[in-house]
Design a protein around this motif. Structure first.
Motif, PDB file in Angstrom:
ATOM      1  N   VAL A  35     -27.310   7.739 -29.174  1.00 31.70           N
ATOM      2  CA  VAL A  35     -27.221   7.612 -30.625  1.00 31.70           C
ATOM      3  C   VAL A  35     -26.699   8.873 -31.300  1.00 31.70           C
ATOM      4  N   ASP A  36     -26.952  10.036 -30.712  1.00 33.23           N
ATOM      5  CA  ASP A  36     -26.515  11.289 -31.336  1.00 33.23           C
ATOM      6  C   ASP A  36     -25.207  11.812 -30.741  1.00 33.23           C
ATOM      7  N   SER A  94     -30.354   3.995 -23.655  1.00 30.62           N
ATOM      8  CA  SER A  94     -30.704   3.809 -25.062  1.00 30.62           C
ATOM      9  C   SER A  94     -29.591   3.048 -25.785  1.00 30.62           C
ATOM     10  N   LEU A  95     -28.959   3.628 -26.804  1.00 27.89           N
ATOM     11  CA  LEU A  95     -27.831   2.957 -27.463  1.00 27.89           C
ATOM     12  C   LEU A  95     -26.735   2.658 -26.452  1.00 27.89           C
ATOM     13  N   PRO A 119     -30.572   0.828 -32.647  1.00 27.07           N
ATOM     14  CA  PRO A 119     -31.273   1.118 -33.903  1.00 27.07           C
ATOM     15  C   PRO A 119     -30.644   0.486 -35.128  1.00 27.07           C
ATOM     16  N   ALA A 120     -29.347   0.162 -35.061  1.00 26.04           N
ATOM     17  CA  ALA A 120     -28.688  -0.446 -36.222  1.00 26.04           C
ATOM     18  C   ALA A 120     -29.173  -1.866 -36.480  1.00 26.04           C
ATOM     19  N   HIS A 121     -29.742  -2.509 -35.457  1.00 29.54           N
ATOM     20  CA  HIS A 121     -30.237  -3.872 -35.654  1.00 29.54           C
ATOM     21  C   HIS A 121     -31.362  -3.838 -36.685  1.00 29.54           C
ATOM     22  N   PRO A 122     -31.343  -4.728 -37.679  1.00 30.73           N
ATOM     23  CA  PRO A 122     -32.337  -4.641 -38.771  1.00 30.73           C
ATOM     24  C   PRO A 122     -33.782  -4.681 -38.309  1.00 30.73           C
ATOM     25  N   ILE A 123     -34.077  -5.444 -37.272  1.00 30.59           N
ATOM     26  CA  ILE A 123     -35.464  -5.526 -36.799  1.00 30.59           C
ATOM     27  C   ILE A 123     -35.861  -4.242 -36.073  1.00 30.59           C
ATOM     28  N   ILE A 124     -34.992  -3.762 -35.193  1.00 34.10           N
ATOM     29  CA  ILE A 124     -35.293  -2.523 -34.474  1.00 34.10           C
ATOM     30  C   ILE A 124     -35.307  -1.343 -35.447  1.00 34.10           C
ATOM     31  N   ASN A 125     -34.420  -1.368 -36.410  1.00 39.05           N
ATOM     32  CA  ASN A 125     -34.389  -0.316 -37.433  1.00 39.05           C
ATOM     33  C   ASN A 125     -35.726  -0.237 -38.160  1.00 39.05           C
TER      34      ASN A 125
END
Length: 725
Positions: A35-36, A94-95, A119-125
């Motif tokens: 992600v980073d 991870s991502l 993480p961009a998925h609304p539920i996981i976010n």
């Protein structure tokens, strides 16, 4: 080794670079950044892959985009000539693990994913506390993409609540042949745990060579890393990420070490001084505004709406409009916490939303005779009160300890059990005198036996669990429109009607869906609610009891934004209006209606109160709609005149009055008895003192008599006479 590198694609949001080894023409290893990661030409595992001589493609993202601007089709078109005729492997963590699955499943790849999540998925976010600033979720759901892949291996720690959720809710249903590997004590860091154990390189290379994937974990090294990582993250103030390490340690044999306990205390202190305190400070800064507008910040409703983010921003102009409306139409100010939550949820500045306190304490008792609500609510007499053929067949009733069949013929305990066995199919059991889904369970039938919670049904156990009043019914076969979002539960429509001015009015409807494969559908047991418009079409989003918003079902990933529609919805509205004609003592009724497999409405139960705050948020409309003004003005006027709509017979009224008078007399008598008791104590004390004085007086008299009879008294008689003169 010598490699030839070439950029296959480069945009502001992603870069795809191929590194070709001229001596290796058979295999391509494709990896993705975490992600980073940033727009670089090499990244995750590039060093190992190229050291081992494999052809390598690295797919990079612009920091923060999470690959959302790289379409699967574009990815395929960019690399297809490069990988044509080659054996392809995708690999990431991870991502990157998610990307290995998402993109690898379009190119017939062998996929290795470590702790995949997006993480961009609304539920996981939401589960991650929105720690990443996402650009939105633009990918297709895994369940909907076309899949072309060889094999998929997923490494994850099943005790990590986010990874476990993502793997079991999103990956497994979409990739049922996936091979899952549990990495104990890894948390979200499976690649790190394997690296610390000296197994990561072996796993990767065995995977690239199509060998068996075996490993041995060094738990001590893994846990020691978590301790150091936790300490470092606490120093950096990264509390969300620190929690991932803390969760692992608290589930291990290190939980009771003094070192870990100290870190736990430090985490708690920093948590209290961190985001929660900032949130609290914001609440305090808004508190004066809330109190200014009559919002009680100590109530449960305030906490619920505030935690859901529905009380910020505070639109004071709207709150002033709400106050004016209610004073004008009802003659009093209200706590507008629900109105503010409604406004922020729907962006609709309608002041007519009915506050819960007004509805529960004033309007419902006005509309409904609460003295006989319990009788009307007993599911075991619905056949007598409602009497509709459009209802689930009752197989067995227990009423005050007596068993009855569907014809209300009394049965023995043995006959009751046999009646359930004779049905030879699954059944639903529920208490007959409760609501909101309490106690509802499925009785399963198999091989001439019936089971509840996995055990053979025994009548004694059934009676202990469900008491003297319960009902057993057939399982409803529901329409696919209602089954699709959550097949495990019978999902129902909550439809509301009102008797007003000699007419039954239809007010609103919302659909209720179960979650987590529960057989119950209501929000109070974890389910979701979504409004249904007057044409029978679902609205844009669902809501749960905590006011979390869902555009997709969290268990099945069903998309509510598809706006499914209940066929012939007018028929359902007429059905509940006709049912209400049989309910004479209650003007406000909430109906639970199933949609039958043949698209016929099926009556489940009637409710005479209900969480009307949820009704209005789910349906996204005020409860009484265009009737609101006249209803509020009428009820306010009758309340001023002390008109009691809780109608009772004159005899009942007189009896109640006499009971009240007797109660008052008893209270008065109690006070008098208390006074008498106090006075009695005073009297007893006075008598005691009087008796004491009498005794002393008697003693003095005896002493005086003794003196007068003495010789000295007689010999001094002449002297006493002279003294007197």
């Amino acid at each position: 080794m010598e490699y030839t590198s070439k950029i296959l694609a480069s945009t502001n949001n992603y870069k795809i670079t191929v590194h070709t080894n001229n001596k290796q023409n058979n295999k391509y290893i494709i990896t993705f950044g975490e992600v980073d990661s940033k727009l670089t030409e090499t990244g995750f595992s590039s060093k190992l892959i190229m050291k081992e001589g494999y052809n390598h493609i690295y797919v990079a993202q612009k920091f923060g985009t999470q690959y959302q601007f790289l379409k699967r089709e574009d990815f395929y078109n960019i690399i297809r000539e490069e990988i044509k005729g080659k054996k392809v492997y995708t690999y990431g963590a991870s991502l990157g693990g998610y990307c290995a699955i998402y993109y690898g499943s379009i190119i017939n790849a062998n996929i290795l994913a470590m702790s995949p999540r997006i993480p961009a998925h609304p539920i996981i976010n939401k589960m991650m506390g929105k720690v990443f600033r996402n650009k939105g979720f633009l990918h297709d759901e895994l369940s909907k993409i076309q899949k072309n892949y060889e094999k998929l291996h997923v490494f994850y720690d099943k005790t990590n609540y986010i990874d476990n959720y993502y793997v079991n809710i999103f990956i497994r249903p979409a990739f049922p042949t996936a091979v899952l590997h549990h990495i104990k004590h890894a948390g979200h860091y499976t690649a790190r745990a394997l690296l610390l154990s000296g197994e990561l390189k072996k796993i990767a290379l065995n995977f690239f060579e199509d060998k068996e994937l075996t490993f041995t974990l060094d738990e001590e090294k893994i846990l020691a890393w978590h301790v150091e990582r936790l300490r470092k993250r606490l120093d950096q103030g990264k509390l969300f990420h620190a929690r991932e390490n803390l969760d692992v340690l608290m589930q291990s044999n290190k939980a009771n070490l003094e070192e870990v306990k100290e870190l736990v205390n430090e985490y708690r202190e920093k948590l209290l001084m961190g985001k929660d305190i900032k949130k609290m400070v914001k609440t305090v800064s808004n508190k004066n505004i809330y109190e200014k507008h009559n919002i009680n910040t100590g109530k449960k409703a305030f906490t619920r709406f505030y935690n859901a983010g529905l009380l910020d921003p505070v639109n004071e102009d709207f709150l002033n409009d709400v106050d004016s409306y209610w004073n004008e139409n009802y003659g009093q100010s209200v706590d507008p916490v629900l109105n503010l939550a409604y406004f922020n949820l729907t962006k609709n500045n309608d002041p007519r939303v009915i506050p819960s306190k007004i509805m529960w304490n004033q309007l419902i008792p006005y509309f409904n005779d609460m003295n006989i609500r319990i009788g009307y609510s007993d599911k075991n007499i619905y056949d007598q009160i409602i009497g509709t053929p459009n209802a689930p067949k009752t197989i067995l009733k227990r009423v005050r300890g007596h068993y009855f069949n569907h014809k209300n013929e009394e049965l023995s305990t043995e006959e009751a059990l046999q009646t359930m066995l004779d049905y030879k199919d699954d059944l639903i059991i529920k208490p007959s005198d409760t609501d909101n889904g309490k106690g509802i369970k499925k009785i399963s039938y198999k091989d001439n036996e019936i089971y509840l919670d996995g055990s053979n049904v025994e009548m004694q156990k059934l009676e202990e669990d469900y008491g003297y009043n319960f009902t057993v019914q057939e399982v409803i076969k529901q329409h696919e429109i209602m089954a699709k979002p959550h097949p495990a539960s019978v999902n129902t429509l909550r439809m509301v009607t009102l008797r007003w001015k000699n007419e039954i009015h239809y007010l609103l409807t919302f659909a209720r869906f179960g979650a987590d494969n529960s057989v119950k559908d209501n929000a109070g047991t974890g389910g979701l609610c979504i409004g249904v418009n007057d044409n029978g079409e679902f609205l844009d989003f669902a809501i749960d009891e905590s006011c979390n918003i869902y555009t997709k079902h969290p268990t099945t990933n069903y998309n509510f934004e598809d706006h499914a529609k209940i066929p012939e919805f007018e028929k359902y509205k007429n059905f509940v209006k006709d049912l209400h004609k049989k309910i004479l003592h209650h003007d406000f009724v909430s109906w639970d209606i199933a949609v039958g497999v043949n698209n016929e409405p099926i009556f489940i139960e009637a409710n005479y109160r209900g969480a009307t705050w949820l009704y209005q948020l789910a349906a996204q409309r005020p409860l009484f709609g265009d009737l609101t003004d006249e209803i509020l003005q009428h009820v306010a006027n009758e309340r001023k005149q002390n008109i009691n709509k809780d109608i009772q017979s004159n005899l009942t009224t007189k009896t109640k009055k006499l009971k009240d008078e007797i109660k008052e007399l008893k209270q008065e008598n109690k006070k008098l008895q208390s006074k008498v008791k106090k006075n009695t104590k005073k009297t007893d004390k006075s008598l005691s003192e009087l008796n004491k004085l009498k005794k002393e007086n008697q003693k003095l008299k005896q002493e005086l008599k003794y003196m007068k009879n003495s010789k000295s008294w007689k010999s001094t008689a002449l002297l006493r006479k002279l003294v007197k003169k």
